[in-house]
Design a protein around this motif. Structure first.
Motif, mmCIF file in Angstrom:
data_model
loop_
_atom_site.group_PDB
_atom_site.id
_atom_site.type_symbol
_atom_site.label_atom_id
_atom_site.label_comp_id
_atom_site.label_asym_id
_atom_site.label_seq_id
_atom_site.Cartn_x
_atom_site.Cartn_y
_atom_site.Cartn_z
ATOM 1 N N ILE A 291 22.286 117.558 55.407
ATOM 2 C CA ILE A 291 21.615 118.546 54.907
ATOM 3 C C ILE A 291 20.607 118.224 53.878
ATOM 4 O O ILE A 291 21.124 117.526 53.008
ATOM 5 C CB ILE A 291 22.494 119.772 54.332
ATOM 6 N N VAL A 292 19.261 118.612 54.181
ATOM 7 C CA VAL A 292 18.305 118.263 53.251
ATOM 8 C C VAL A 292 17.684 119.493 52.638
ATOM 9 O O VAL A 292 17.299 120.322 53.285
ATOM 10 C CB VAL A 292 17.200 117.565 53.803
ATOM 11 N N GLN A 293 17.872 119.884 51.372
ATOM 12 C CA GLN A 293 17.377 121.031 50.770
ATOM 13 C C GLN A 293 16.309 120.516 49.798
ATOM 14 O O GLN A 293 16.555 119.784 48.828
ATOM 15 C CB GLN A 293 18.333 121.779 49.864
ATOM 16 N N THR A 294 15.109 121.250 49.960
ATOM 17 C CA THR A 294 13.959 120.781 49.275
ATOM 18 C C THR A 294 12.914 121.771 49.047
ATOM 19 O O THR A 294 12.954 122.921 49.420
ATOM 20 C CB THR A 294 13.118 119.496 50.103
ATOM 21 N N SER A 295 12.064 121.621 47.882
ATOM 22 C CA SER A 295 10.824 122.538 47.852
ATOM 23 C C SER A 295 9.950 122.488 48.795
ATOM 24 O O SER A 295 9.692 121.481 49.523
ATOM 25 C CB SER A 295 10.239 122.050 46.564
ATOM 26 N N GLU A 296 9.152 123.555 49.014
ATOM 27 C CA GLU A 296 8.356 123.709 50.122
ATOM 28 C C GLU A 296 7.182 122.524 50.200
ATOM 29 O O GLU A 296 6.752 122.209 51.152
ATOM 30 C CB GLU A 296 7.806 125.223 49.939
ATOM 31 N N LYS A 297 6.850 122.225 49.043
ATOM 32 C CA LYS A 297 5.710 121.059 49.070
ATOM 33 C C LYS A 297 6.296 119.760 49.502
ATOM 34 O O LYS A 297 5.335 118.864 49.872
ATOM 35 C CB LYS A 297 5.340 120.934 47.491
ATOM 36 N N ASN A 298 7.592 119.734 49.616
ATOM 37 C CA ASN A 298 8.259 118.340 50.439
ATOM 38 C C ASN A 298 8.212 118.587 51.917
ATOM 39 O O ASN A 298 8.635 117.339 52.493
ATOM 40 C CB ASN A 298 9.441 117.914 49.501
ATOM 41 N N ILE A 299 8.217 119.559 52.276
ATOM 42 C CA ILE A 299 8.382 119.791 53.909
ATOM 43 C C ILE A 299 7.767 118.848 54.478
ATOM 44 O O ILE A 299 8.428 118.157 55.585
ATOM 45 C CB ILE A 299 8.556 121.424 54.174
ATOM 46 N N SER A 300 6.435 118.916 54.706
ATOM 47 C CA SER A 300 5.517 118.174 55.293
ATOM 48 C C SER A 300 5.839 116.534 55.256
ATOM 49 O O SER A 300 5.746 116.088 56.104
ATOM 50 C CB SER A 300 4.129 118.389 54.862
ATOM 51 N N LYS A 301 5.943 116.285 53.885
ATOM 52 C CA LYS A 301 6.500 114.725 53.861
ATOM 53 C C LYS A 301 7.826 114.352 54.466
ATOM 54 O O LYS A 301 7.932 113.400 55.105
ATOM 55 C CB LYS A 301 6.445 114.491 52.262
ATOM 56 N N ILE A 302 8.761 115.230 54.355
ATOM 57 C CA ILE A 302 10.083 114.870 55.076
ATOM 58 C C ILE A 302 9.878 114.789 56.578
ATOM 59 O O ILE A 302 10.348 114.018 57.176
ATOM 60 C CB ILE A 302 11.197 115.803 54.405
ATOM 61 N N ILE A 303 9.292 116.017 57.153
ATOM 62 C CA ILE A 303 8.976 115.953 58.341
ATOM 63 C C ILE A 303 8.164 114.941 58.937
ATOM 64 O O ILE A 303 8.415 114.029 60.058
ATOM 65 C CB ILE A 303 8.276 117.532 58.971
ATOM 66 N N ASP A 304 7.346 114.306 58.143
ATOM 67 C CA ASP A 304 6.592 113.283 58.644
ATOM 68 C C ASP A 304 7.454 111.675 58.611
ATOM 69 O O ASP A 304 7.026 111.112 59.521
ATOM 70 C CB ASP A 304 5.253 112.861 57.710
ATOM 71 N N ILE A 305 8.190 111.893 57.584
ATOM 72 C CA ILE A 305 9.229 110.597 57.652
ATOM 73 C C ILE A 305 9.875 110.605 58.652
ATOM 74 O O ILE A 305 10.203 109.550 59.226
ATOM 75 C CB ILE A 305 9.954 110.604 56.482
ATOM 76 N N LEU A 306 10.596 111.841 59.127
ATOM 77 C CA LEU A 306 11.656 111.850 60.144
ATOM 78 C C LEU A 306 10.864 111.674 61.616
ATOM 79 O O LEU A 306 11.482 111.052 62.147
ATOM 80 C CB LEU A 306 12.168 113.393 60.389
ATOM 81 N N ASN A 307 9.853 112.167 61.674
ATOM 82 C CA ASN A 307 8.982 112.071 63.155
ATOM 83 C C ASN A 307 8.590 110.584 63.180
ATOM 84 O O ASN A 307 8.541 110.007 64.360
ATOM 85 C CB ASN A 307 7.670 112.881 63.040
ATOM 86 N N LYS A 308 8.215 109.682 62.236
ATOM 87 C CA LYS A 308 7.932 108.456 62.283
ATOM 88 C C LYS A 308 9.173 107.577 62.485
ATOM 89 O O LYS A 308 9.055 106.597 63.085
ATOM 90 C CB LYS A 308 7.239 107.976 60.803
ATOM 91 N N ASN A 309 10.439 108.054 62.097
ATOM 92 C CA ASN A 309 11.453 107.216 62.317
ATOM 93 C C ASN A 309 12.672 107.806 63.268
ATOM 94 O O ASN A 309 13.512 106.780 63.321
ATOM 95 C CB ASN A 309 12.002 107.034 60.797
ATOM 96 N N VAL A 310 12.407 108.892 63.761
ATOM 97 C CA VAL A 310 13.554 109.320 64.533
ATOM 98 C C VAL A 310 13.725 108.448 65.788
ATOM 99 O O VAL A 310 15.049 108.304 66.155
ATOM 100 C CB VAL A 310 12.930 110.515 65.193
ATOM 101 N N GLU A 311 12.656 107.790 66.287
ATOM 102 C CA GLU A 311 13.048 106.653 67.714
ATOM 103 C C GLU A 311 13.804 105.486 67.204
ATOM 104 O O GLU A 311 14.505 105.075 68.011
ATOM 105 C CB GLU A 311 11.651 106.388 68.267
ATOM 106 N N VAL A 312 13.552 105.269 65.748
ATOM 107 C CA VAL A 312 14.230 104.266 65.310
ATOM 108 C C VAL A 312 15.809 104.461 65.203
ATOM 109 O O VAL A 312 16.848 103.575 65.768
ATOM 110 C CB VAL A 312 13.999 103.720 63.782
ATOM 111 N N LEU A 313 16.074 105.585 64.945
ATOM 112 C CA LEU A 313 17.606 106.087 64.576
ATOM 113 C C LEU A 313 18.181 106.112 66.319
ATOM 114 O O LEU A 313 19.216 105.646 66.547
ATOM 115 C CB LEU A 313 17.614 107.541 63.949
ATOM 116 N N LYS A 314 17.378 106.662 66.881
ATOM 117 C CA LYS A 314 17.982 106.747 68.462
ATOM 118 C C LYS A 314 18.010 105.505 68.935
ATOM 119 O O LYS A 314 18.935 105.308 69.918
ATOM 120 C CB LYS A 314 16.823 107.443 69.319
ATOM 121 N N LYS A 315 17.196 104.593 68.773
ATOM 122 C CA LYS A 315 17.256 103.049 69.332
ATOM 123 C C LYS A 315 18.570 102.319 68.697
ATOM 124 O O LYS A 315 19.328 101.840 69.713
ATOM 125 C CB LYS A 315 16.209 102.310 69.060
#
Length: 533
Positions: free
Chosen positions: A363-387
């Motif tokens: 669970i990640v709970q964050t202020s609205e200004k962080n949402i785009s940063k967190i989504i960007d981090i996850l999008n860039k690295n989700v394939e690493v986790l899957k691999k």
């Protein structure tokens, strides 16, 4: 032991290396004295052959063939006693030996082959004995470290001191977990990850070169270390060509066992430490659901939690986690991912990362200004986790809320998004909670219960099917939608204002109500809307 080490010993200063290109870093493990021309057919690897070369006295062209065969057999060199049968070596022999980098040594006439054989063999045995003692002492050191619950950093530093080379432990995601000395500062993290990504999954040892931040290249040896058949860690040794001797593979194996054992133990400890953070989150959600702002603030401050009054909840979850891995692997895998997420988010402010271990969620709970940063981090690295984990990873995002108890509201919405969220067009692994219209709010409730509710609220106004009663219901619903504004209702229905008033009076009579109670009006609006479904 390497051939160069034997030659550097004063006892063997009588040997003369005849070819400049000789590879003296070859291992030497035994010595053979022979005059047989087909010696290459039965000798083992890393043998030094000593001979008078009597057979080749008048046919040195065949000596070239012998050198080629010995080189193919991984022989470490050929030592020839000169002046008895072979007075001088032809240049063609030396040239071919240079091409193959195969060492040719000369033994002086005053040394007998028996003396040379005994000297070399005793030196090898002594070296082997030293190596065995060294390995056993090293095993004792590592065993004591395990008994004393030594941490990974201590084990790596000890290994580095024994081998006299820099060492590093690389986690499954290519990050430096621990290292000796200044290793982490000397090498770019991306170069380390690139090296880890090139290592085949089915090899135990891999060698390559690694470039530091000064663009200097170093030889590295990498040992693959899998914890219970999954999640590979890597033990990296720098400058492998400088490994001090006597050192045996036994020492490396002992170090790998110690590191694997300690890594598994530390991951299990970290997993159980997450219980406190998980408990904090669940208690916070419970408090937020009660809507007691004073209690919430007291709880947050007493536990030194990062608190904010608006934001969103993001849930990372793995649909097939429990199916694919037995429980002992789930602990290791879950903790690895939590640590990975914590490292990825460590530069962000105003966020909290919580575990939900049984549900295999984060669970990640964050202020609205962080949402785009967190989504960007996850999008860039989700394939690493899957691999690394070989399982699908999904992300659910709750709606934004602005209130002191947004944690509960947004968490609830994120949970709904897990099951019923709308998939993001650009990123299929992300689901977003969708706004709930009136119809969808009641879509999961039994139709009989909805009918019973509408009947109990509307009474006779529900049962009547005449046109007049239908007009009464429509007028009442429109009036409620317009916040009891008679004039606006009349305009929207294209009827006279007095007609609206008349119909509302009839509704009051049928419902036996003055239509002034806010709770009653709310229930009436719901019941009338249910009739439209």
């Amino acid at each position: 032991m390497k051939l160069i080490e034997l030659l550097n010993d004063k006892k063997f200063n009588y040997f003369v290396v005849m070819n400049e290109e000789a590879d003296l870093d070859k291992e030497i493990t035994t010595v053979e004295s022979t005059e047989t021309p087909d010696v290459y057919s039965y000798i083992g690897d890393n043998a030094l052959i000593i001979t008078t070369a009597m057979y080749y006295a008048d046919k040195q062209e065949e000596l070239i063939l012998l050198i080629e065969n010995l080189s193919e057999k991984n022989c470490c060199g050929l030592a020839i006693k000169v002046e008895r049968f072979l007075k001088v070596l032809d240049n063609s022999v030396i040239e071919r030996a240079n091409e193959l980098k195969f060492p040719i040594l000369l033994i002086p006439a005053h040394k007998t082959l028996g003396e040379v054989y005994q000297d070399v063999l005793m030196h090898i045995w002594q070296d082997t004995n030293d190596e065995l003692i060294f390995a056993l002492n090293s095993q004792k050191v590592f065993s004591n470290m395990l008994l004393q619950d030594q941490n990974l950093r201590g084990i790596l530093m000890t290994l580095s001191n024994i081998l006299k080379v820099e060492t590093a432990l690389i986690d499954p995601f290519g990050n430096i977990e621990y290292s000796s000395s200044n290793f982490a500062r000397a090498f770019d993290k991306n170069n380390i990850r690139s090296l880890a990504s090139k290592i085949p999954s089915d090899v135990k040892y891999y060698s390559d070169t690694l470039e530091n931040i000064k663009e200097e290249k170093f030889n590295v040896g990498v040992y693959t270390m899998k914890l219970t058949a999954h999640y590979p860690y890597y033990l990296l040794l720098l400058n492998t060509e400088r490994l001090s001797y006597p050192v045996s593979s036994f020492i490396i194996d002992q170090a790998l066992f110690s590191i694997a054992f300690t890594t598994t133990r530390e991951l299990n400890i970290e997993y159980h430490k997450l219980e406190k953070k998980e408990s904090l989150f669940l208690n916070l959600i419970k408090l937020c659901s009660r809507e007691d702002e004073e209690q919430i603030l007291e709880f947050v401050h007493s536990n030194k939690m990062d608190y904010f009054t608006s934001g969103r909840t993001i849930i990372l979850y793995f649909p097939d986690f429990s199916k694919l891995f037995p429980s002992h692997l789930q602990i290791i895998g879950y903790t690895l991912i939590y640590n990975w997420l914590a490292k990825k988010f460590e530069k962000l402010e105003h966020y909290n990362l919580y575990p939900l271990r049984n549900e295999k969620m984060y669970i990640v709970q964050t202020s609205e200004k962080n949402i785009s940063k967190i989504i960007d981090i996850l999008n860039k690295n989700v394939e690493v986790l899957k691999k690394v984990l070989e399982i699908d990873i999904n992300i659910a995002i709750g709606a934004e809320f602005h209130s002191y108890n947004f944690q509960y509201q947004s968490y609830t919405e994120a949970l709904k998004a897990v099951e019923h969220g709308t998939e993001n067009v650009d990123f299929q692994h992300i689901k977003i909670s969708r706004p709930q219209d009136f119809k969808s709010l009641f879509s999961h409730i039994n139709s009989y219960e909805l009918t019973f509710f509408a009947q109990s609220i509307l009474g006779d106004l529900y049962e009547a099917d005449s046109k007049n009663y239908a007009d009464y219901r429509d007028t009442l619903r429109k009036w409620l939608m317009n916040k009891t504004d008679v004039s606006k209702t009349a305009r929207e229905m294209y009827i006279h204002r007095n007609t609206v008033i008349y119909r509302l009076e009839r509704c009051k009579e049928i419902l036996n109500s003055d239509l002034n109670d806010p709770d009653e009006l709310f229930n009436l609006e719901i019941a009338l809307n249910l009739l439209e479904m």
